[in-house]
Design an enzyme around this catalytic site. Structure first.
Site, short mmCIF file in Angstrom:
data_model
loop_
_atom_site.label_atom_id
_atom_site.label_comp_id
_atom_site.label_asym_id
_atom_site.label_seq_id
_atom_site.Cartn_x
_atom_site.Cartn_y
_atom_site.Cartn_z
N CYS A 122 9.45 6.04 2.70
CA CYS A 122 10.49 6.15 1.67
C CYS A 122 11.27 7.47 1.73
CB CYS A 122 9.92 5.93 0.28
SG CYS A 122 8.72 7.17 -0.24
N CYS A 130 9.75 1.87 1.07
CA CYS A 130 8.60 2.32 1.86
C CYS A 130 8.35 1.47 3.10
CB CYS A 130 7.35 2.34 0.98
SG CYS A 130 7.58 3.31 -0.53
N LYS A 195 -2.47 1.83 -5.71
CA LYS A 195 -1.28 2.57 -6.12
C LYS A 195 -0.40 1.65 -6.94
CE LYS A 195 2.72 5.06 -4.39
NZ LYS A 195 3.41 5.61 -3.23
N ARG A 205 10.33 11.68 -7.20
CA ARG A 205 11.45 11.13 -6.42
C ARG A 205 12.60 12.11 -6.35
NH1 ARG A 205 10.62 4.82 -8.20
NH2 ARG A 205 8.52 4.70 -7.30
N ARG A 217 9.98 -0.95 -6.54
CA ARG A 217 8.88 -1.09 -5.59
C ARG A 217 7.85 -2.15 -6.02
NH1 ARG A 217 10.58 3.21 -2.75
NH2 ARG A 217 10.36 5.37 -3.45
N GLU A 233 -7.97 -4.46 -3.47
CA GLU A 233 -7.23 -3.56 -2.56
C GLU A 233 -8.18 -2.52 -1.94
OE1 GLU A 233 -4.27 -3.33 -1.37
OE2 GLU A 233 -2.86 -4.41 -2.65
N LYS A 248 -3.96 5.80 -8.15
CA LYS A 248 -2.77 6.56 -8.48
C LYS A 248 -1.83 5.74 -9.33
CE LYS A 248 1.24 8.37 -6.18
NZ LYS A 248 2.04 8.32 -5.01
N SER A 274 3.34 13.39 -10.46
CA SER A 274 4.43 14.25 -10.92
C SER A 274 4.76 14.10 -12.40
CB SER A 274 5.68 13.99 -10.07
OG SER A 274 6.06 12.63 -10.15
N TYR A 313 -0.71 19.02 -8.95
CA TYR A 313 0.25 20.14 -8.88
C TYR A 313 -0.25 21.32 -9.70
CZ TYR A 313 3.03 16.26 -7.16
OH TYR A 313 3.46 15.17 -6.43
C1 PBG Z 1 5.51 7.53 -1.68
C2 PBG Z 1 4.82 8.40 -2.65
C3 PBG Z 1 5.14 8.56 -3.99
C4 PBG Z 1 4.24 9.49 -4.51
C5 PBG Z 1 3.39 9.88 -3.48
N1 PBG Z 1 3.76 9.18 -2.33
C6 PBG Z 1 6.26 8.01 -4.80
C7 PBG Z 1 6.55 6.59 -4.87
O1 PBG Z 1 5.76 5.73 -4.50
O2 PBG Z 1 7.66 6.31 -5.31
C8 PBG Z 1 4.22 9.95 -5.93
C9 PBG Z 1 3.56 11.24 -6.21
C10 PBG Z 1 3.90 11.83 -7.52
O3 PBG Z 1 4.57 11.21 -8.37
O4 PBG Z 1 3.47 12.97 -7.74
N2 PBG Z 1 5.56 8.04 -0.42
#
Ligand code: PBG
Length: 323
Positions: A122, A130, A195, A205, A217, A233, A248, A274, A313
Site C-alpha cells: 500500500c 495492499c 488484522k 495513513r 480495505r 486466520e 491489530k 496510530s 509508538y
Molecule cells: C499496511 C499497514 C497499516 C498499518 C501497518 N501496516 C495501515 C493499513 O492497513 O491501512 C497501520 C499501523 C498503524 O495504524 O499504526 N501496510
C-alpha cells in the site's frame, strides 16, 4: 474467601508489597518501535497527527535507532515512503529502496537491534491498495509473488524478521518458500494474522502516505465483528510457517488477543496502532488526561490480555519512564 478472615487490602498497604504480589510487570523487553523511512538525507518531518513520530531519511533513522538501542528497546519495525509509486508497487523491490537503505544503515552502524520490516504494497502502489488490481478488484494470487520478492529484498538488505501486513490469503506460505529457497531460513515471519479493517489506522495513513485512492480495505482486512475468524486466520498463518502472530489494532480487540493467546503456543504480538496513540497524545496535550499514567495502563492492559510483544509508538517514552 470471606471477610473478615480475608482482607485483600492487606496486600495493598505499601508499594513494596504491591510490587511483590504484582501479576504483570511491564518492561521494554517485548516492545517494538515503529519508524517511517523517506528518501533523501537529513530529512526529519514530524507527522502532524502523531506528535513525536517522524518521517525521516535513512541517516536520521540510524540516529534515532541509536537512541532506541540505548533505551533498551529490542527492535524497530520499518515502513517505507518511496520516491515513486506505480500500480504494482515495484519500488518496494529496489535494492537501493528506502527501507533497504535504512536496514543497511542500521546494520552498518552495528546497532544491537532487531530490524523488522513491514511487508506490504500500500505504501508503494499509486492506488494505495495492499495488492495489485484487476480493474477495481484487488487480486490475491498475483500479489503473492511481489510480496515474496519484497520480503526477499528486505532479507537481502539484512532484515531479521519480516512482517507481512497486507492480509492476502497465502502470503505467509509464499514468503516462507521464497526466503527458504534463497537460504534465508533464519529470517523469521511475524504475521499480521488478525488484522482488522479499522478506523484506528487513520493517522498512520498520513504518516505512510498510504491511504487507498478509491474504496476501502474491507475485501481483504477482517470485519471488526469477527473474533472466531481471527483464530482461523491465526491457524492458517501458523500452518504456512508464521513464527509470531499478531493482532491489530490492540485496544478494541483485547478479547481477540486473549483468545489467540489461549489457543496457540507461539509468541503473540499486538499492535498499539496510530489512532490509539494519537487519541492519547491529543487528550494529553489538552491536559485532559495524565499521559504517563494512561500509557502505562494501556500497555499493561494489552500485556495482561496476553500479548508478549507490543508494537507501540510510545516505546521510547515508556523506556524513559520505567528507568
Ligand atoms: C499496511 C499497514 C497499516 C498499518 C501497518 N501496516 C495501515 C493499513 O492497513 O491501512 C497501520 C499501523 C498503524 O495504524 O499504526 N501496510
Amino acid at each position: 474467601m470471606s471477610f473478615p478472615m480475608h482482607r485483600p487490602r492487606r496486600l495493598r498497604v505499601s508499594e513494596k508489597i504491591r510490587g511483590l504480589v504484582r501479576e504483570n510487570r511491564l518492561t521494554t523487553a517485548g516492545m517494538i518501535y515503529p519508524m517511517f523511512v523517506c528518501p533523501g538525507a537529513k530529512v526529519r518531518n514530524e507527522v502532524s497527527s502523531m506528535p513525536g513520530v517522524h518521517q525521516q531519511s535513512a541517516d536520521q533513522i540510524v540516529e534515532e535507532c541509536r537512541e532506541v538501542e540505548s533505551l533498551g528497546i529490542p527492535g524497530v519495525i520499518l515502513f517505507g515512503l518511496p520516491e515513486t509509486k506505480d500500480p504494482q508497487g515495484k519500488s518496494s523491490l529496489a535494492p537501493d529502496g528506502v527501507v533497504q537503505r535504512a536496514i543497511e544503515g542500521i546494520k552498518r552502524a552495528k546497532l544491537d537491534l532487531l530490524v523488522i520490516t513491514d511487508v506490504c504494497l500500500c505504501e508503494y502502489t499509486d492506488h494505495g491498495h495492499c495488492g495489485v488490481l484487476d480493474r477495481d478488484q484487488i487480486v490475491n494470487d498475483a500479489t503473492l509473488e511481489i510480496l515474496s520478492e519484497q520480503a526477499l529484498s528486505h532479507a537481502r538488505a539484512g532484515a531479521d524478521l519480516v512482517a507481512p501486513s497486507d492480509m492476502m490469503d497465502g502470503r505467509v506460505g509464499a514468503i516462507r518458500a521464497k526466503l527458504d529457497k534463497n537460504r534465508f531460513e533464519n529470517v523469521a515471519i511475524m504475521a499480521y494474522s488478525a488484522k482488522f479493517c479499522s478506523g484506528f489506522y487513520g493517522p498512520f495513513r498520513e504518516a505512510a502516505q498510504s491511504a487507498p485512492q478509491f474504496g476501502d480495505r474491507r475485501s481483504y482486512q477482517m470485519d471488526p465483528a469477527n473474533a472466531r475468524e481471527a483464530l482461523k486466520e491465526v491457524r492458517m498463518d501458523l500452518e504456512e510457517g508464521a513464527d509470531i502472530v499478531m493482532v491489530k489494532p490492540a485496544l478494541a480487540y483485547l478479547d481477540v488477543i486473549r483468545r489467540v493467546r489461549d489457543e496457540v503456543n507461539v509468541p503473540v504480538a499486538a499492535y498499539n496502532v496510530s489512532g490509539e496513540y494519537s487519541m492519547v497524545k491529543a487528550a494529553a496535550s489538552k491536559g485532559w488526561i495524565d499521559e504517563k499514567r494512561i500509557v502505562l495502563e494501556i500497555l499493561l492492559g494489552i500485556q495482561r490480555a496476553g500479548a508478549e510483544i507490543i508494537l507501540t509508538y510510545h516505546a521510547k517514552d515508556v523506556a524513559r519512564w520505567l528507568k
